[in-house]
Design a protein around this motif. Structure first.
Motif, PDB file in Angstrom:
ATOM      1  N   ARG A  95       2.098   1.748  -3.557  1.00 43.40           N
ATOM      2  CA  ARG A  95       0.996   2.237  -4.401  1.00 43.40           C
ATOM      3  C   ARG A  95       0.771   3.735  -4.156  1.00 43.40           C
ATOM      4  NH1 ARG A  95      -3.041  -1.709  -3.976  1.00 43.40           N
ATOM      5  NH2 ARG A  95      -2.491  -2.560  -5.988  1.00 43.40           N
ATOM      6  N   GLU A  96       0.708   4.138  -2.883  1.00 42.57           N
ATOM      7  CA  GLU A  96       0.503   5.552  -2.540  1.00 42.57           C
ATOM      8  C   GLU A  96       1.611   6.424  -3.141  1.00 42.57           C
ATOM      9  OE1 GLU A  96      -1.827   7.105   0.324  1.00 42.57           O
ATOM     10  OE2 GLU A  96      -2.832   5.731  -1.044  1.00 42.57           O
ATOM     11  N   ASN A 147       6.869   2.368   6.855  1.00 38.86           N
ATOM     12  CA  ASN A 147       5.550   2.661   6.275  1.00 38.86           C
ATOM     13  C   ASN A 147       4.836   3.795   6.988  1.00 38.86           C
ATOM     14  OD1 ASN A 147       5.372   0.570   4.132  1.00 38.86           O
ATOM     15  ND2 ASN A 147       5.762  -0.748   5.879  1.00 38.86           N
ATOM     16  N   SER A 149       0.828  -1.210   0.000  1.00 40.09           N
ATOM     17  CA  SER A 149       0.000   0.000   0.000  1.00 40.09           C
ATOM     18  C   SER A 149       0.861   1.258   0.000  1.00 40.09           C
ATOM     19  CB  SER A 149      -0.976   0.001   1.178  1.00 40.09           C
ATOM     20  OG  SER A 149      -0.273  -0.215   2.370  1.00 40.09           O
ATOM     21  N   SER A 150       2.036   1.206   0.667  1.00 41.62           N
ATOM     22  CA  SER A 150       2.936   2.372   0.645  1.00 41.62           C
ATOM     23  C   SER A 150       3.478   2.605  -0.762  1.00 41.62           C
ATOM     24  CB  SER A 150       4.117   2.167   1.595  1.00 41.62           C
ATOM     25  OG  SER A 150       3.689   2.157   2.923  1.00 41.62           O
ATOM     26  N   ALA A 197       3.792   7.433   5.223  1.00 43.13           N
ATOM     27  CA  ALA A 197       2.447   8.019   5.327  1.00 43.13           C
ATOM     28  C   ALA A 197       2.533   9.467   5.816  1.00 43.13           C
ATOM     29  CB  ALA A 197       1.599   7.188   6.281  1.00 43.13           C
ATOM     30  N   LEU A 239       3.810  11.910   2.860  1.00 46.77           N
ATOM     31  CA  LEU A 239       3.061  12.049   1.601  1.00 46.77           C
ATOM     32  C   LEU A 239       2.106  13.250   1.651  1.00 46.77           C
ATOM     33  CD1 LEU A 239       2.261   8.362   0.699  1.00 46.77           C
ATOM     34  CD2 LEU A 239       3.599   9.936  -0.657  1.00 46.77           C
ATOM     35  N   LYS A 287       0.718   9.150  -5.838  1.00 46.67           N
ATOM     36  CA  LYS A 287       0.729  10.540  -5.365  1.00 46.67           C
ATOM     37  C   LYS A 287       1.988  11.307  -5.757  1.00 46.67           C
ATOM     38  CE  LYS A 287      -2.319   9.963  -1.400  1.00 46.67           C
ATOM     39  NZ  LYS A 287      -2.403   9.915   0.058  1.00 46.67           N
ATOM     40  N   LYS A 288       3.139  10.608  -5.812  1.00 41.53           N
ATOM     41  CA  LYS A 288       4.397  11.334  -6.022  1.00 41.53           C
ATOM     42  C   LYS A 288       5.187  10.827  -7.219  1.00 41.53           C
ATOM     43  CE  LYS A 288       4.385  13.912  -2.167  1.00 41.53           C
ATOM     44  NZ  LYS A 288       4.605  15.352  -2.128  1.00 41.53           N
TER      45      LYS A 288
END
Length: 197
Positions: free
Chosen positions: A99-100, A190, A96-97, A194, A197, A104-105
């Motif tokens: 993917r984020e 992780n 999930s990290s 979070a 981000l 996002k970045k």
């Protein structure tokens, strides 16, 4: 699409385990991480006077603070990390990290220019011959440290993250293992991702 099914199954198993309370959160987080994958973020050293250290940062594409990259967890990379350890935080990111971060970045390097990833067509044009045709393929390749990991990693620019929300809470000049901030934090990276981000 087999990996999406595998992911769903893994999620379901985790839910079952959580319901029966066999494992605690940290083991769950560790299970979700591939030990072969490292996420490295530079947190210090605005000016570095040591040539070896600055060369390593240049090689790893982390020229300035809060730059971050994915690395394969190899002996060579472990050695490089040991040299630059006081300036970086690193660990094993979860799916999930990853993917984020990508959503996002994530920026791509196309013809030497940093470009926003606007469509899967763009991914296919650059990485299609490697069988990587969409963002999900990129995420899968990174998470599994697949055969095209190096190509995908070269396609992505290094991530420019923000300072962690609430700032650095412990001493940045002390290693994580001794209660500070820098160095290897395993699955705990992780929580930091979070916050950046």
């Amino acid at each position: 699409m087999g990996y999406l099914k595998a992911e769903r199954t893994a999620k379901r198993i985790k839910q079952t385990i959580l319901r029966t309370n066999i494992t605690d959160q940290s083991t769950k987080a560790a299970e979700d991480c591939n030990p072969k994958l490292l996420f490295v973020m530079r947190h210090a050293g605005k000016k570095i006077f040591d040539k070896t250290t600055s060369d390593i940062f240049r090689t790893l594409r982390m020229p300035s603070r809060h730059n971050a990259v994915f690395l394969e967890n190899t002996k060579e990379n472990q050695l490089l990390l040991r040299v630059i350890e006081p300036y970086v935080v690193y660990g094993n990111p979860s799916l999930s990290s990853v993917r984020e971060l990508v959503f996002k970045k994530g920026f791509a390097r196309i013809n030497g220019k940093k470009t926003a990833i606007q469509s899967n067509t763009m991914v296919e044009e650059q990485l299609g011959e490697k069988g990587v045709i969409c963002l999900e393929d990129i995420i899968h390749e990174i998470c599994t440290v697949g055969p095209n990991f190096a190509a995908v990693n070269q396609f992505l620019c290094s991530f420019a993250l923000s300072s962690p929300s609430n700032g650095w809470q412990k001493k940045v000049s002390v290693s994580y293992k001794r209660g500070g901030e820098y160095g290897d934090r395993g699955a705990a990276i992780n929580e930091l991702i979070a916050r950046c981000l």
